[in-house]
Design an enzyme around this catalytic site. Sequence first.
Site: not given
Length: 441
Positions: A162, A164, A191, A194-195, A223-224, A290, A341, A368
């Site tokens: 990730d 991000h 990923d 995002d963030r 997943n993002h 991921h 989660r 992840h």
Amino acid sequence: AIELSPKYAKAYYRRAMCNIQTLRYPAAIADLKKVMQLEPSNQQVKTQLESAQKLLRRSEFEKAIEMEEEQSAVDRCREIITGGGCVLDKDYTGPRLDEIDGKYQISLEFIQAMISWFKDGKTLPKRYVWEIVLGAYEQFAKEPSLVEVPVPEGATLDVIGDVHGQFYDVLHLFSLTQPPSENHILLMNGDLVDRGSWSIEVILLAFAYKWLYPTKMYINRGNHEAKDMNRQYGFEGEAKAKHGEQSYKLFAHAFTAMPLATLVSPTQPPTNKASAILSPEGRKRYFVTHGGLFSKDGVTLDEIKKIDRIGKQPGTEGLICATHLLWTDPQEVPGRGPSKRGVGISFGPDVTRRWCELNGVTGILRSHEVRQGEYGYAIEHGGLCTTVFSAPNYVDQVGNKGAFIRIDSRGTQEYFQFEAQPHPPMKPMAYAGGGLASLMM
């Protein structure tokens, strides 16, 4: 806690926050209403309840709109371009794509100039954004859901976790890995967005490399890379702010074309075969995805390769393989358990070993999860499962190192760590919606 004390308001509130983060708005609303019954004067909870109700209405409205839309965003953007509705601004003075016989071409020189342009805080024109996304999309669409990538003699492959939207850390990371080249392959394991608040710059850089070096740059979906997550964690807002709604729709459709997993296949016999699970040809090979494994045994590489993914959102339920590939996590105890989660499952070391033995896979490389502290990676399940996370000092507050893994033609792995880099004064989640900027997943 609720079982022990049914009137413990804080437990309902915390569960509601978890349900919001995993996009389960009806469950969150039910818990927040329970808190309001217990604490009717709590203004903070009332505000959060109203926010959750708005999120639910918006989600349901957008899903209804999506059901009505038949034309893909890729086809729509191509139609707009053909009709002359997306032309290059005459006043644009930034890096330029080459144009041959009316078609844009990408070059390494353009990518290098684009990086400098981004570092100056500038954005590309919409037409170039569309060309980069369409160029990457065409490559993704040719690939199966599980891509096999050989590592020939003299070559190396770097697995990146990730990132991000942490653009300045990605630039430092690429200075360590080096860009894709004839003897060096990059694999970004989901990923990318995002963030962090430079997700557009990160994804355009990755997509530009994919367009230029389609067999040296590989990108798994995380997943993002999904509408539900982008809506809450910043990418949708950032894409629309920088390049407009149709550009966001184009990114969202391109994300669905990204493969779900990669089988890294070194081509030379391993230096050390001791206790390693090998392919039928006697080689090491690594399954890179991921999240992780599945809620049932027996899933084969061939089944994963045939998953119908393009145009489909993974959601949090439904298509078992896609959902679990993007969302699951390893656990220390044997067997399977519920995910912390609230989405997917957790899988134990026995599950990992059975799956690797069934498929002739030496190990699983996944991302992840942030890995705090010194390493930026974690070797688990007796060496059969490794987590690598490549966003150092995640969201400017976790303090972790980033890491990446290098694999050579004999399947030998080498681990590298790196520190976070300074960046301009913009906070993470600057474009996030729904009041989630302060929440961590």
